[in-house]
Design a protein around this motif. Structure first.
Motif, mmCIF file in Angstrom:
data_model
loop_
_atom_site.group_PDB
_atom_site.id
_atom_site.type_symbol
_atom_site.label_atom_id
_atom_site.label_comp_id
_atom_site.label_asym_id
_atom_site.label_seq_id
_atom_site.Cartn_x
_atom_site.Cartn_y
_atom_site.Cartn_z
ATOM 1 N N ARG A 46 0.922 -1.059 0.106
ATOM 2 C CA ARG A 46 0.080 0.235 0.007
ATOM 3 C C ARG A 46 0.620 1.184 -0.051
ATOM 4 O O ARG A 46 1.825 1.324 0.801
ATOM 5 N N ARG A 48 0.366 4.077 1.258
ATOM 6 C CA ARG A 48 0.162 4.857 2.566
ATOM 7 C C ARG A 48 1.242 4.022 3.570
ATOM 8 O O ARG A 48 1.936 4.917 4.248
ATOM 9 N N THR A 75 -0.473 0.125 -4.546
ATOM 10 C CA THR A 75 -1.671 0.348 -4.547
ATOM 11 C C THR A 75 -2.020 1.592 -3.955
ATOM 12 O O THR A 75 -1.237 2.039 -3.054
ATOM 13 N N GLY A 76 -3.099 2.340 -4.233
ATOM 14 C CA GLY A 76 -3.342 3.412 -3.700
ATOM 15 C C GLY A 76 -2.462 4.855 -4.072
ATOM 16 O O GLY A 76 -1.412 4.557 -5.086
ATOM 17 N N GLU A 98 -1.793 4.315 -8.847
ATOM 18 C CA GLU A 98 -2.291 5.648 -9.172
ATOM 19 C C GLU A 98 -1.181 6.573 -9.255
ATOM 20 O O GLU A 98 -0.148 6.108 -9.152
#
Length: 487
Positions: A46, A48, A75-76, A98
């Motif tokens: 992720r 984040r 991801t993200g 993204e």
């Protein structure tokens, strides 16, 4: 974020971070990050989590932390706008779900080499080191406007495929690079913008393909380059615009293919360039505009010059390679501004510096002939007489040929039919040669013309010889005066 919240893949990265260890999720040498959307949880991370590491990750005494990762599915969104990250960030061979956002961030080093991304937003980013994106692939815009990189920006082999983007697919306008812009083999489907950028070292676009048909493929207005722009074998489909640029070294477009049919293939107006190389490759498709440019050495192959050029106020110190004047004059004839005297003077000066005075004279003669076409009819007639008689002073032997021809014709005619004497008892012996010379030369007198009076058609012949003599003398005087007054 607590360590217990991490997946196995994320925990592995978390443990390696504090010691600056490299984490590689790739399964083999043929692992292609373009397939990253299908990668499983064992290599999914992720964004984040990565952000948390970069902003407040664990540290170990005596170790230098870094994020060094390959082969991950991220991801993200990796949002680092306005952040300060004082460590190396290497996310190579990764797949991004993204667009990373690095707007106004301050980083030490970032490496996105061979990764696949939907774009990059990094306006006004500052990198205290190098920004490396070697062989990365983007499906959206790469925005680096106003970026400041103290080292080099590496874009070699990068592919940007965003033909439907609403702006330039690669934006480096107002960017400042402390070293090089290294982008050999760059492939960009859409415009590239370098407006107002400053590059201390070299801009390398060798073998690049800039594909923006009907648009500006490379907008490099007001670009400042401390060394050279190397763009050998560049394939540009669209306009190359270097208006107002400053290139200390060489702007090399050797063997480049410039194509913008119906438009402007290369615009380098109001530039200051050390050397401009335009040779090899095929003919330029589209207009060539070099107005008001200042170039120390212009390397221009006549075979590349398109049908439409604009050279008004172009200044160059040397013109290479050396070609006969006739080949260079074809370019001046194609000038879209019509008759441009300055262009002829520049070409003349270039030949004189090379020591080719004959070519310089040919250029000056061509200039006068081109100027003649702009005159009213009587000026054109007088110009043609000067050209036919002495080549505007550049062909002085032609006057002697005319004189000998008229002398021979008159001498034969008057030898066959000598004119009667005006005063038979006082006239000197008749000489057809000196009688003809008396008619032809308006200043010198041998006493023949005043002693004999031809009749009938021979009288008309004498009138013609007198008129031709005056015309010949006038053109000789005008031509010699122009020749003497030339610098």
């Amino acid at each position: 974020m607590e360590i217990n919240d991490l997946t196995a893949a994320e925990a592995r990265i978390w443990r390696a971070f504090a010691r600056g260890e490299y984490v590689d999720f790739r399964t083999g040498p043929d692992d292609d990050p373009a397939d990253g959307a299908a990668w499983g949880p064992e290599r999914t991370v992720r964004a984040r989590v990565l952000r948390a590491l970069l902003l407040d990750g664990p540290r170990e005494s005596g170790e230098i932390p870094s994020l060094d990762l390959s082969g991950a599915r991220i991801t993200g969104g990796l949002h680092l706008q306005y952040a300060t990250v004082e460590l190396a960030v290497r996310l190579k061979n990764c797949w991004f779900e993204e667009v990373p956002r690095l707007y106004a961030a301050r980083l030490w080093e970032i490496n996105l080499s061979e990764s696949v991304l939907p774009g990059l937003i990094a306006h006004a980013v500052r990198v205290d080191g190098v920004l490396r994106m070697t062989r990365a692939r983007f499906t959206g815009m790469v925005r680096l406007a106003g970026a400041e990189v103290t080292g080099s920006l590496y874009l070699e082999g990068v592919r940007i495929d965003a033909p439907d983007a609403e702006g330039p697919v690669l934006q480096l306008n107002q960017a400042a690079l402390g070293a090089d812009l290294w982008a050999p083999g760059l492939r960009a489907r859409g415009p590239v913008r370098l407006t107002g950028a400053s590059v201390t070292g070299t801009v390398n676009l060798k073998d690049a393909v800039l594909d923006a048909p009907g648009r500006t493929a490379l907008d490099a207005q007001s670009l400042v380059v401390g060394s050279s722009v190397t763009a050998g074998c560049l394939d540009a489909r669209g306009t190359l615009d270097f208006r107002g640029s400053r290139v200390t070294g060489t702007l090399e477009l050797a063997h480049a293919r410039l194509s913008c049919p119906g438009g402007i293939a290369l615009r380098a107006t109001s530039c200051v360039i050390g050397e401009l190389w335009l040779f090899g490759g095929g003919p330029i498709e589209g207009a060539l505009r070099l107005r008001r440019a200042r170039i120390d050495s212009l390397g221009l192959d006549p075979d590349l010059v398109p049908d439409e050029v604009y050279l008004n106020d172009l200044t160059y110190g040397a013109l290479v390679p050396h070609h006969p004047a006739g080949r260079r004059l074809e370019m001046l004839e194609r000038d879209g501004d019509g008759y441009v005297p300055y262009s002829y003077e520049q070409l003349t000066s270039a030949y004189r510096r090379n020591g080719d005075d004959d070519a310089a004279r040919r250029v000056q003669l061509a200039k006068l002939r081109r100027h003649r076409r702009t005159l009213p009819w009587y000026g054109r007639v007088w110009g043609r007489l000067q050209d036919a008689a002495v080549g505007y002073g550049f062909r002085p032997l032609r006057a002697g040929a005319w004189l000998l021809s008229l002398l021979a014709a008159g001498s034969v005619a008057y030898a066959l039919a000598p004119p009667p004497a005006l005063k038979p008892g006082e006239a000197p012996d008749f000489s057809p040669v000196f009688y003809t010379l008396d008619l032809l030369l308006p200043i010198i007198s041998f006493g023949q013309e005043t002693a004999f009076a031809p009749e009938g058609p021979y009288q008309w012949l004498s009138y013609a010889l007198v008129l031709m003599g005056w015309l010949l003398a006038s053109t000789v005087i005008a031509g010699v005066t122009r020749s003497v007054s030339r610098p």
